[in-house]
Design an enzyme around this catalytic site. Structure first.
Site, PDB file in Angstrom:
ATOM      1  N   TYR A 136    -110.532  49.870 -42.907  1.00 58.35           N
ATOM      2  CA  TYR A 136    -111.874  49.394 -43.246  1.00 58.35           C
ATOM      3  C   TYR A 136    -112.890  49.757 -42.160  1.00 58.35           C
ATOM      4  O   TYR A 136    -114.060  49.962 -42.441  1.00 58.35           O
ATOM      5  CB  TYR A 136    -111.876  47.869 -43.400  1.00 58.35           C
ATOM      6  CG  TYR A 136    -111.610  47.374 -44.793  1.00 58.35           C
ATOM      7  CD1 TYR A 136    -110.426  47.688 -45.443  1.00 58.35           C
ATOM      8  CD2 TYR A 136    -112.536  46.585 -45.460  1.00 58.35           C
ATOM      9  CE1 TYR A 136    -110.173  47.209 -46.718  1.00 58.35           C
ATOM     10  CE2 TYR A 136    -112.293  46.105 -46.727  1.00 58.35           C
ATOM     11  CZ  TYR A 136    -111.108  46.423 -47.354  1.00 58.35           C
ATOM     12  OH  TYR A 136    -110.866  45.947 -48.614  1.00 58.35           O
ATOM     13  N   LYS A 182     -96.067  49.806 -44.750  1.00 55.10           N
ATOM     14  CA  LYS A 182     -95.597  51.065 -45.334  1.00 55.10           C
ATOM     15  C   LYS A 182     -94.932  51.852 -44.204  1.00 55.10           C
ATOM     16  O   LYS A 182     -95.339  52.968 -43.856  1.00 55.10           O
ATOM     17  CB  LYS A 182     -96.798  51.811 -45.953  1.00 55.10           C
ATOM     18  CG  LYS A 182     -96.432  52.996 -46.835  1.00 55.10           C
ATOM     19  CD  LYS A 182     -95.781  52.595 -48.153  1.00 55.10           C
ATOM     20  CE  LYS A 182     -95.314  53.846 -48.905  1.00 55.10           C
ATOM     21  NZ  LYS A 182     -94.442  53.536 -50.046  1.00 55.10           N
ATOM     22  N   ASP A 214     -95.385  48.768 -51.678  1.00 55.95           N
ATOM     23  CA  ASP A 214     -95.177  49.062 -53.111  1.00 55.95           C
ATOM     24  C   ASP A 214     -94.154  48.095 -53.698  1.00 55.95           C
ATOM     25  O   ASP A 214     -94.340  47.551 -54.793  1.00 55.95           O
ATOM     26  CB  ASP A 214     -94.774  50.531 -53.336  1.00 55.95           C
ATOM     27  CG  ASP A 214     -93.664  51.004 -52.409  1.00 55.95           C
ATOM     28  OD1 ASP A 214     -93.281  50.282 -51.471  1.00 55.95           O
ATOM     29  OD2 ASP A 214     -93.164  52.140 -52.632  1.00 55.95           O
ATOM     30  N   ASP A 238    -106.057  43.144 -48.911  1.00 57.33           N
ATOM     31  CA  ASP A 238    -107.119  43.110 -49.926  1.00 57.33           C
ATOM     32  C   ASP A 238    -106.487  43.201 -51.315  1.00 57.33           C
ATOM     33  O   ASP A 238    -106.788  42.424 -52.216  1.00 57.33           O
ATOM     34  CB  ASP A 238    -108.085  44.277 -49.697  1.00 57.33           C
ATOM     35  CG  ASP A 238    -109.177  44.313 -50.751  1.00 57.33           C
ATOM     36  OD1 ASP A 238    -109.755  43.250 -51.038  1.00 57.33           O
ATOM     37  OD2 ASP A 238    -109.429  45.406 -51.301  1.00 57.33           O
ATOM     38  N   ASP A 242    -105.558  39.880 -54.211  1.00 57.18           N
ATOM     39  CA  ASP A 242    -106.050  39.856 -55.598  1.00 57.18           C
ATOM     40  C   ASP A 242    -104.874  39.712 -56.562  1.00 57.18           C
ATOM     41  O   ASP A 242    -104.943  38.977 -57.549  1.00 57.18           O
ATOM     42  CB  ASP A 242    -106.814  41.153 -55.938  1.00 57.18           C
ATOM     43  CG  ASP A 242    -108.318  41.001 -55.734  1.00 57.18           C
ATOM     44  OD1 ASP A 242    -108.715  40.154 -54.902  1.00 57.18           O
ATOM     45  OD2 ASP A 242    -109.087  41.715 -56.399  1.00 57.18           O
TER      46      ASP A 242
HETATM   47  C1  IPM Z   1    -112.567  40.804 -50.419  1.00 53.07           C
HETATM   48  C2  IPM Z   1    -113.483  41.825 -51.039  1.00 53.07           C
HETATM   49  C3  IPM Z   1    -114.142  42.633 -49.929  1.00 53.07           C
HETATM   50  C4  IPM Z   1    -113.049  43.360 -49.183  1.00 53.07           C
HETATM   51  C5  IPM Z   1    -115.237  43.605 -50.403  1.00 53.07           C
HETATM   52  C6  IPM Z   1    -116.312  42.888 -51.181  1.00 53.07           C
HETATM   53  C7  IPM Z   1    -115.816  44.397 -49.277  1.00 53.07           C
HETATM   54  O1  IPM Z   1    -112.789  42.626 -51.937  1.00 53.07           O
HETATM   55  O2  IPM Z   1    -113.058  39.927 -49.690  1.00 53.07           O
HETATM   56  O3  IPM Z   1    -111.358  40.887 -50.664  1.00 53.07           O
HETATM   57  O4  IPM Z   1    -112.603  44.430 -49.602  1.00 53.07           O
HETATM   58  O5  IPM Z   1    -112.609  42.831 -48.159  1.00 53.07           O
HETATM   59 MG    MG Z   2    -110.794  42.056 -52.238  1.00 52.17          MG
END
Ligand code: IPM
Ligand code: MG
Length: 345
Positions: A136, A182, A214, A238, A242
């Site tokens: 990042y 990884k 993975d 990240d 999710d």
């Molecule tokens: C998160 C989001 C952010 C990230 C974006 C909005 C930059 O997806 O907080 O997970 O990738 O960290």
């Molecule tokens: Mg995110």
């Protein structure tokens, strides 16, 4: 006086933050709030996604409570002027290198997940994501006409400090730590493993395991209950956080804390949901639970944090929900949900 920097942001941000503050006022009437701009709202007002004033107020507060940012309106701007760049810059400015994202399946809400109820029942895991390093932020990075590149880079010290948070989080939970990487391909992952092996000696009670990312993506769907704490670098975290939220089913229930720096940042894991903004139907629970994490980590107030978390559990167990909780028996709007949690605190 405990000062809270409040960033409502865009989309549903203002609606959900208002309800979190309603709840906070019941358990901690002593807090003082200063509203600041970030994201699209800041771009519209002053032309940049993170005004210096916001950084200054944040750094002089005890915590930052944040809603959500972003929306189609600002998507076409140059990368450094987009709302997301504001959030990344704030994380960096605060130095919050550890992102804690708990994923917890409430009893009775197993059906919300698209995964079989028998697989998700009882899931209670924590993703510890490194937040201010890796690909990042790595330099060099560049987009040329026909070639573009990014750099995934970690120093030993950066890994040590986040790995310690991973081990310490595991000690407070079921004492299982799974480091996701990884290492079969990446040098950075090899360094992460070296550091974790070294630190493990200091935490003999923690059962440390390693998993390739993975495989971890697969295992999270196949058998999420095997996980207690997942420790991982920025990009993998990240993605996996999710995925973990979808194991739970409703993204409207999950909170997060970004800590380790001067001042912590507390926010729901969902986005600004422009499609339902302004309708008063968004679920404020993720933000309310983020406020609870704020009380726990920033103000060391476990009692008030538990009051909020127990109130949320009671609301859910009694069958209340917002539009996102498809099987809730009694549907509430954003404000009614905030009022009910506040009443139960
Ligand atoms: C998160 C989001 C952010 C990230 C974006 C909005 C930059 O997806 O907080 O997970 O990738 O960290
Ligand atoms: Mg995110």
């Amino acid at each position: 006086m405990n000062k809270i920097c409040v960033i409502k942001g865009d989309g549903i941000g203002p609606e959900i933050i208002n309800e979190a503050i309603r709840v906070l006022k019941v358990v901690r009437p002593d807090l003082e709030y200063t509203e600041c701009l970030m994201g699209g709202a800041a771009i519209d007002a002053v032309g940049v996604p993170l005004p210096q004033e916001t950084i200054d107020v944040a750094l002089n507060s005890n915590a930052v409570l944040f809603g959500a940012i972003g929306g189609e309106k600002w998507d076409k701007l140059e990368r450094h002027l987009r709302p997301e760049s504001g959030l990344l810059a704030l994380r960096k400015a605060l130095g919050v290198f550890a992102n804690l994202r708990p994923a917890f399946v409430y009893d009775g809400l197993e059906e919300l997940s698209t995964i079989k109820a028998s697989v998700v029942k009882g899931v209670d895991l924590l993703v510890v994501r490194e937040l201010t390093g890796g690909i990042y932020f790595g330099q060099p990075r560049e987009k040329l006409a026909d070639r573009a590149y990014n750099t995934m880079v970690y120093t030993r010290d950066e890994i040590i400090r986040i790995a310690k948070i991973g081990f310490e989080s595991a000690m407070k939970r079921r004492k299982k730590l799974c480091m996701v990487d990884k290492a079969n391909v990446l040098e950075t992952s090899a360094l992460w493993r070296e550091v974790c092996d070294e630190l493990a000696v200091n935490y003999p009670e923690v059962e440390l395991s390693y998993m390739y990312v993975d495989n971890a993506a697969m295992q999270l769907i196949k058998n999420p209950k095997q996980f207690d704490v997942i420790l991982t670098e920025n990009l993998f975290g990240d993605i996996l956080s999710d995925e973990a939220s979808m194991v739970v089913g409703s993204i409207g229930l999950l909170a997060s804390a970004s800590i380790g720096g001067k001042v912590g940042l507390y926010e729901p894991i969902h986005g600004s949901a422009p499609d339902i903004a302004g309708q008063g139907i968004a679920n404020p629970i993720a933000t309310i639970l983020s406020a609870a994490m704020m009380l726990r980590f920033a103000l060391n107030d476990e009692v008030s944090a538990l009051k909020i978390e127990n109130a949320v559990k009671r609301v859910i167990s009694e069958g209340y929900g917002c539009a996102d909780l498809a099987n809730a028996k009694i549907k509430l709007n954003t404000q009614e949900m905030g009022e009910l949690v506040a009443k139960y605190c």
